[in-house]
Design a protein around this motif. Structure first.
Motif, short mmCIF file in Angstrom:
data_model
loop_
_atom_site.label_atom_id
_atom_site.label_comp_id
_atom_site.label_asym_id
_atom_site.label_seq_id
_atom_site.Cartn_x
_atom_site.Cartn_y
_atom_site.Cartn_z
N SER A 22 1.17 -1.25 0.51
CA SER A 22 -0.24 0.26 -0.56
C SER A 22 0.60 1.43 0.34
O SER A 22 0.68 1.90 -0.53
CB SER A 22 -0.94 -0.15 0.91
N HIS A 31 -1.42 0.15 -9.86
CA HIS A 31 -2.66 -0.43 -9.19
C HIS A 31 -2.09 -1.78 -8.62
O HIS A 31 -0.84 -1.92 -9.04
CB HIS A 31 -2.90 -1.20 -11.13
N LYS A 68 -8.88 -6.00 0.14
CA LYS A 68 -9.64 -4.95 -0.40
C LYS A 68 -9.63 -4.02 0.25
O LYS A 68 -9.40 -3.15 0.11
CB LYS A 68 -9.99 -5.36 -1.02
N ALA A 72 -8.52 -0.05 0.73
CA ALA A 72 -9.50 0.93 0.64
C ALA A 72 -8.67 2.47 1.80
O ALA A 72 -9.17 3.75 2.10
CB ALA A 72 -10.73 0.72 0.33
N SER A 77 -6.94 1.77 -4.16
CA SER A 77 -7.41 0.68 -4.96
C SER A 77 -7.03 -0.71 -5.64
O SER A 77 -5.92 -0.40 -5.58
CB SER A 77 -8.54 1.49 -5.36
N ALA A 78 -7.73 -1.48 -5.43
CA ALA A 78 -7.21 -2.41 -6.21
C ALA A 78 -8.02 -3.72 -6.57
O ALA A 78 -9.70 -3.46 -6.63
CB ALA A 78 -7.27 -4.03 -4.13
N GLU A 79 -7.52 -4.31 -7.42
CA GLU A 79 -8.33 -5.38 -8.01
C GLU A 79 -7.84 -6.71 -7.05
O GLU A 79 -6.69 -7.27 -6.94
CB GLU A 79 -8.03 -6.18 -9.33
#
Length: 137
Positions: A22, A31, A68, A72, A77-79
């Motif tokens: 992070s 990303h 996730k 946040a 933001s994460a996938e």
């Protein structure tokens, strides 16, 4: 550094890796792709193996949702991508498929059987990855 892949399993080591990922993502505007891998059992007569009933994919989906949400809270933001199979292989494959510049994984003190068998997810990721790997202690 455009894309960071993070292997996550909910352990203390994985939490430290998530925190470091992070920090890097915020610093570089990267990303983030989180993955948690449900292992398969080997040694079946048909060769393909089946999902380990003591470590089912549903638990890994929950871990990914939790990770996730933690990212946040830190403004990242994460996938999420659920993996099934050998954890190290799945993490490396995901990183290659998505063009990750960096893989971040945690490590911990191996237990007796891990030392005897020489099995460490972080060490295997480091050996097989084609991108940089950050192993967080």
């Amino acid at each position: 550094m455009k894309t960071i892949a993070v292997g996550y399993d909910g352990t203390e080591a994985a939490e430290r890796a998530l925190e470091r990922a992070s920090e890097l993502a915020k610093a570089f505007g990267s990303h983030v792709i989180l993955t948690s891998v449900s292992p398969v059992m080997t040694g079946t007569s048909r060769g393909g193996g089946s999902v380990d009933p003591t470590d089912p994919p549903g638990e890994h989906e929950t871990l990914l949702d939790t990770a996730k949400a933690k990212l946040a809270e830190r403004g990242v933001s994460a996938e999420t991508v659920l993996g099934v199979g050998d954890p190290a292989e799945a993490i490396v494959q995901l990183a290659e498929e998505r063009g990750a510049d960096l893989i971040v994984v945690g490590t911990r003190e191996p237990g007796l059987w891990e030392r005897v068998l020489g099995h460490s997810v972080s060490a295997s990721v480091q050996r097989h990855a084609r991108c940089d790997v950050l192993i967080v202690h």
